[in-house]
Scaffold this motif. Structure first.
Motif, PDB file in Angstrom:
ATOM      1  N   GLU A 193       0.809  -1.229   0.000  1.00  0.00           N
ATOM      2  CA  GLU A 193       0.000   0.000   0.000  1.00  0.00           C
ATOM      3  C   GLU A 193       0.839   1.273   0.000  1.00  0.00           C
ATOM      4  N   HIS A 194       2.137   1.125   0.234  1.00  0.00           N
ATOM      5  CA  HIS A 194       3.018   2.295   0.274  1.00  0.00           C
ATOM      6  C   HIS A 194       3.431   2.658  -1.149  1.00  0.00           C
ATOM      7  N   TYR A 195       2.810   3.720  -1.667  1.00  0.00           N
ATOM      8  CA  TYR A 195       2.993   4.146  -3.048  1.00  0.00           C
ATOM      9  C   TYR A 195       2.988   5.675  -3.076  1.00  0.00           C
ATOM     10  N   PRO A 196       4.102   6.290  -2.693  1.00  0.00           N
ATOM     11  CA  PRO A 196       4.127   7.748  -2.529  1.00  0.00           C
ATOM     12  C   PRO A 196       4.053   8.521  -3.848  1.00  0.00           C
ATOM     13  N   GLU A 197       3.403   9.673  -3.766  1.00  0.00           N
ATOM     14  CA  GLU A 197       3.376  10.599  -4.900  1.00  0.00           C
ATOM     15  C   GLU A 197       4.652  11.428  -4.942  1.00  0.00           C
ATOM     16  N   PHE A 230       8.575  12.068  -2.398  1.00  0.00           N
ATOM     17  CA  PHE A 230       9.491  11.441  -1.456  1.00  0.00           C
ATOM     18  C   PHE A 230       9.797  12.418  -0.331  1.00  0.00           C
ATOM     19  N   ALA A 231       8.828  12.514   0.580  1.00  0.00           N
ATOM     20  CA  ALA A 231       8.877  13.522   1.633  1.00  0.00           C
ATOM     21  C   ALA A 231       9.324  12.969   2.978  1.00  0.00           C
ATOM     22  N   THR A 232       9.288  11.649   3.143  1.00  0.00           N
ATOM     23  CA  THR A 232       9.625  11.068   4.440  1.00  0.00           C
ATOM     24  C   THR A 232      10.794  10.089   4.277  1.00  0.00           C
ATOM     25  N   GLU A 233      11.378   9.735   5.401  1.00  0.00           N
ATOM     26  CA  GLU A 233      12.446   8.737   5.407  1.00  0.00           C
ATOM     27  C   GLU A 233      11.953   7.418   4.822  1.00  0.00           C
ATOM     28  N   GLN A 234      10.721   7.061   5.155  1.00  0.00           N
ATOM     29  CA  GLN A 234      10.121   5.821   4.650  1.00  0.00           C
ATOM     30  C   GLN A 234       9.998   5.865   3.125  1.00  0.00           C
ATOM     31  N   ASP A 235       9.600   7.009   2.587  1.00  0.00           N
ATOM     32  CA  ASP A 235       9.477   7.162   1.132  1.00  0.00           C
ATOM     33  C   ASP A 235      10.832   7.005   0.443  1.00  0.00           C
ATOM     34  N   VAL A 236      11.853   7.641   1.011  1.00  0.00           N
ATOM     35  CA  VAL A 236      13.189   7.594   0.411  1.00  0.00           C
ATOM     36  C   VAL A 236      13.779   6.185   0.509  1.00  0.00           C
ATOM     37  N   ALA A 237      13.550   5.515   1.625  1.00  0.00           N
ATOM     38  CA  ALA A 237      14.027   4.132   1.773  1.00  0.00           C
ATOM     39  C   ALA A 237      13.367   3.230   0.736  1.00  0.00           C
ATOM     40  N   LEU A 238      12.094   3.434   0.498  1.00  0.00           N
ATOM     41  CA  LEU A 238      11.377   2.672  -0.530  1.00  0.00           C
ATOM     42  C   LEU A 238      11.980   2.947  -1.906  1.00  0.00           C
ATOM     43  N   LEU A 239      12.204   4.196  -2.213  1.00  0.00           N
ATOM     44  CA  LEU A 239      12.814   4.587  -3.483  1.00  0.00           C
ATOM     45  C   LEU A 239      14.143   3.860  -3.680  1.00  0.00           C
ATOM     46  N   LEU A 240      14.981   3.880  -2.664  1.00  0.00           N
ATOM     47  CA  LEU A 240      16.280   3.208  -2.745  1.00  0.00           C
ATOM     48  C   LEU A 240      16.104   1.710  -3.002  1.00  0.00           C
ATOM     49  N   ARG A 241      15.193   1.069  -2.298  1.00  0.00           N
ATOM     50  CA  ARG A 241      14.967  -0.367  -2.482  1.00  0.00           C
ATOM     51  C   ARG A 241      14.504  -0.696  -3.899  1.00  0.00           C
ATOM     52  N   VAL A 242      13.604   0.107  -4.436  1.00  0.00           N
ATOM     53  CA  VAL A 242      13.071  -0.176  -5.781  1.00  0.00           C
ATOM     54  C   VAL A 242      14.154   0.020  -6.845  1.00  0.00           C
ATOM     55  N   ILE A 243      14.921   1.075  -6.750  1.00  0.00           N
ATOM     56  CA  ILE A 243      16.007   1.268  -7.722  1.00  0.00           C
ATOM     57  C   ILE A 243      17.013   0.130  -7.589  1.00  0.00           C
ATOM     58  N   TYR A 244      17.383  -0.207  -6.360  1.00  0.00           N
ATOM     59  CA  TYR A 244      18.347  -1.276  -6.118  1.00  0.00           C
ATOM     60  C   TYR A 244      17.848  -2.600  -6.705  1.00  0.00           C
ATOM     61  N   ARG A 245      16.619  -2.977  -6.389  1.00  0.00           N
ATOM     62  CA  ARG A 245      16.071  -4.246  -6.890  1.00  0.00           C
ATOM     63  C   ARG A 245      16.030  -4.281  -8.415  1.00  0.00           C
ATOM     64  N   THR A 246      15.631  -3.175  -9.020  1.00  0.00           N
ATOM     65  CA  THR A 246      15.529  -3.117 -10.476  1.00  0.00           C
ATOM     66  C   THR A 246      16.896  -3.319 -11.122  1.00  0.00           C
ATOM     67  N   VAL A 247      17.882  -2.572 -10.665  1.00  0.00           N
ATOM     68  CA  VAL A 247      19.225  -2.680 -11.244  1.00  0.00           C
ATOM     69  C   VAL A 247      19.821  -4.053 -10.947  1.00  0.00           C
ATOM     70  N   ASN A 248      19.645  -4.542  -9.746  1.00  0.00           N
ATOM     71  CA  ASN A 248      20.194  -5.842  -9.367  1.00  0.00           C
ATOM     72  C   ASN A 248      19.618  -6.964 -10.230  1.00  0.00           C
ATOM     73  N   ARG A 249      18.316  -6.947 -10.470  1.00  0.00           N
ATOM     74  CA  ARG A 249      17.682  -7.973 -11.322  1.00  0.00           C
ATOM     75  C   ARG A 249      18.236  -7.931 -12.741  1.00  0.00           C
ATOM     76  N   LEU A 250      18.379  -6.730 -13.276  1.00  0.00           N
ATOM     77  CA  LEU A 250      18.916  -6.591 -14.626  1.00  0.00           C
ATOM     78  C   LEU A 250      20.357  -7.086 -14.698  1.00  0.00           C
ATOM     79  N   LYS A 251      21.157  -6.735 -13.716  1.00  0.00           N
ATOM     80  CA  LYS A 251      22.557  -7.183 -13.685  1.00  0.00           C
ATOM     81  C   LYS A 251      22.624  -8.710 -13.629  1.00  0.00           C
TER      82      LYS A 251
END
Length: 151
Positions: A80-84, A86-107
């Motif tokens: 359910e966490h789908y920010p419009e 990136f205003a909170t620490e939780q939002d930024v942590a989510l952003l980092l995880r999604v970018i990391y997972r995406t790049v890691n899967r491609l690699k």
């Protein structure tokens, strides 16, 4: 007996905000430089924001022009966490995880990465750089787009 060199497969990973043309401008510039991009991954915040929804819609229309590419639109979301934004620490942590997972899967699939840090909020750029430091190697690239004047 000599082994054949494995053909390199390239993916463009790009974050977007309200100006989706940074993705296609980067894609065109990479192709002009001879990088045969096979996949474009567009990471985006919540499309409840009308400007983000419009940006995604415009990029989806561009898919018709780039028929030889695989396009993936990846929401920056977990449950359910789908920010419009990136205003909170939780939002930024989510952003980092999604970018990391995406790049890691491609690699792991053997892609050489072209990471565009030109689109979206500055925090998206910062988290993209963190992921680049963690996952990218000498075969990958990080790009920032400088555009002057009216597009």
């Amino acid at each position: 007996m000599r082994r054949k060199a494995k053909a390199q497969v390239y993916a463009l990973v790009a974050t977007i905000g309200v100006e989706p043309q940074v993705v296609t401008l980067t894609l065109d510039a990479l192709r002009e430089r001879g990088f045969p991009i096979a996949c474009v991954c567009v990471l985006h915040p919540n499309d409840r924001n009308p400007d983000i929804a419009n940006a995604i819609q415009r990029l989806r229309k561009e898919q018709n022009f780039y028929r030889d590419l695989r396009w993936l639109f990846i929401p920056i979301r977990e449950g359910e966490h789908y920010p419009e934004d990136f205003a909170t620490e939780q939002d930024v942590a989510l952003l980092l995880r999604v970018i990391y997972r995406t790049v890691n899967r491609l690699k792991r699939k053997g892609y050489r990465i072209h990471l565009s840090i030109a689109g979206g909020r500055k925090v998206m750029t910062a988290m993209g750089m963190v992921v680049a430091q963690l996952l990218l190697d000498e075969h990958d690239h990080v790009w920032h787009l400088l555009s002057e004047g009216k597009l």
